[in-house]
Design a protein around this motif. Structure first.
Motif, PDB file in Angstrom:
ATOM      1  N   LEU A   1       0.781  -1.300   0.083  1.00 43.73           N
ATOM      2  CA  LEU A   1      -0.035  -0.112   0.178  1.00 43.73           C
ATOM      3  C   LEU A   1       1.017   0.986  -0.058  1.00 43.73           C
ATOM      4  O   LEU A   1       1.979   1.143   0.528  1.00 43.73           O
ATOM      5  CB  LEU A   1      -0.776  -0.130   1.151  1.00 43.73           C
ATOM      6  N   GLU A   2       0.295   2.373  -0.524  1.00 39.38           N
ATOM      7  CA  GLU A   2       1.181   3.541  -0.621  1.00 39.38           C
ATOM      8  C   GLU A   2       1.341   4.152   0.888  1.00 39.38           C
ATOM      9  O   GLU A   2       0.145   3.663   1.952  1.00 39.38           O
ATOM     10  CB  GLU A   2       0.301   4.492  -1.244  1.00 39.38           C
ATOM     11  N   GLN A   3       2.107   4.994   1.112  1.00 37.63           N
ATOM     12  CA  GLN A   3       2.506   5.454   2.455  1.00 37.63           C
ATOM     13  C   GLN A   3       1.294   6.318   3.079  1.00 37.63           C
ATOM     14  O   GLN A   3       1.157   7.236   2.082  1.00 37.63           O
ATOM     15  CB  GLN A   3       3.822   6.140   2.548  1.00 37.63           C
ATOM     16  N   LEU A   4       0.925   6.298   4.237  1.00 35.12           N
ATOM     17  CA  LEU A   4      -0.349   7.234   4.414  1.00 35.12           C
ATOM     18  C   LEU A   4       0.348   8.504   5.155  1.00 35.12           C
ATOM     19  O   LEU A   4       1.476   8.317   5.661  1.00 35.12           O
ATOM     20  CB  LEU A   4      -1.218   6.534   5.706  1.00 35.12           C
ATOM     21  N   PHE A   5      -0.237   9.647   4.842  1.00 32.33           N
ATOM     22  CA  PHE A   5       0.366  11.058   5.304  1.00 32.33           C
ATOM     23  C   PHE A   5      -0.206  11.048   6.736  1.00 32.33           C
ATOM     24  O   PHE A   5      -1.410  11.209   6.886  1.00 32.33           O
ATOM     25  CB  PHE A   5      -0.024  12.242   4.429  1.00 32.33           C
ATOM     26  N   ILE A   6       0.735  11.024   7.769  1.00 36.12           N
ATOM     27  CA  ILE A   6       0.251  11.581   8.776  1.00 36.12           C
ATOM     28  C   ILE A   6       0.614  13.080   9.319  1.00 36.12           C
ATOM     29  O   ILE A   6       1.802  13.306   9.502  1.00 36.12           O
ATOM     30  CB  ILE A   6       1.116  10.515   9.846  1.00 36.12           C
ATOM     31  N   PRO A   7      -0.228  14.095   9.568  1.00 39.27           N
ATOM     32  CA  PRO A   7      -0.111  15.405   9.739  1.00 39.27           C
ATOM     33  C   PRO A   7       0.639  15.624  10.945  1.00 39.27           C
ATOM     34  O   PRO A   7       1.496  16.642  11.007  1.00 39.27           O
ATOM     35  CB  PRO A   7      -1.397  16.009   9.558  1.00 39.27           C
ATOM     36  N   HIS A   8       0.356  14.810  12.085  1.00 37.55           N
ATOM     37  CA  HIS A   8       1.039  15.110  13.504  1.00 37.55           C
ATOM     38  C   HIS A   8       1.981  14.333  13.745  1.00 37.55           C
ATOM     39  O   HIS A   8       2.479  14.132  14.906  1.00 37.55           O
ATOM     40  CB  HIS A   8      -0.216  15.227  14.340  1.00 37.55           C
ATOM     41  N   GLU A   9       2.912  13.705  12.808  1.00 36.59           N
ATOM     42  CA  GLU A   9       3.926  12.755  12.855  1.00 36.59           C
ATOM     43  C   GLU A   9       5.061  13.344  13.768  1.00 36.59           C
ATOM     44  O   GLU A   9       5.583  12.842  14.645  1.00 36.59           O
ATOM     45  CB  GLU A   9       4.517  12.399  11.619  1.00 36.59           C
ATOM     46  N   ASP A  10       5.282  14.953  13.381  1.00 36.96           N
ATOM     47  CA  ASP A  10       6.190  15.503  14.063  1.00 36.96           C
ATOM     48  C   ASP A  10       6.072  16.300  15.209  1.00 36.96           C
ATOM     49  O   ASP A  10       7.044  16.986  15.723  1.00 36.96           O
ATOM     50  CB  ASP A  10       7.195  16.294  13.055  1.00 36.96           C
TER      51      ASP A  10
END
Length: 122
Positions: free
Chosen positions: A94-103
């Protein structure tokens, strides 16, 4: 892999050799010659024998049927092609999911608010 091992073992031939002295089984050998008993050398000199050898030959399959993809009918070729295509694409990642609060790092706690206000969950 299981089918390849099945084909390999079905085509192997081997012999089983048994040596009897009277009615007593002395030795069994699968790939080499069976060991003779010690009294057999004296029996050869005296010209009478009570020992005997039995040899069983287990023959493997000699003829294997080889078929190619072109030997199949058109519908069978379509089925095999579709099955192979769907099996290969089954394991596409699967494509990588974008996690907005990762950093995001949470703020540092200066004091424990529950202890400060004396509020406890019972």
């Amino acid at each position: 892999m299981l089918l390849a091992l099945l084909v390999l073992f079905s085509t192997v031939s081997f012999t089983i050799e048994k040596h009897f002295c009277g009615d007593v089984l002395v030795d069994i050998s699968v790939f080499s010659e069976a060991q003779k008993c010690a009294t057999e050398t004296m029996e050869i000199l005296m010209k009478k024998t009570c020992c005997k050898d039995e040899i069983e030959v287990v023959l493997g399959q000699d003829e294997l049927k080889f078929s190619s993809f072109e030997d199949l009918h058109f519908e069978q070729q379509q089925f095999v092609t579709g099955l192979a295509y769907s099996y290969i694409n089954l394991f596409v990642g699967l494509e990588q999911l974008f996690i907005p609060h990762e950093d995001y790092s949470p703020p540092n706690l200066v004091t424990d608010i529950q202890v400060l206000d004396q509020v406890f969950i019972i």
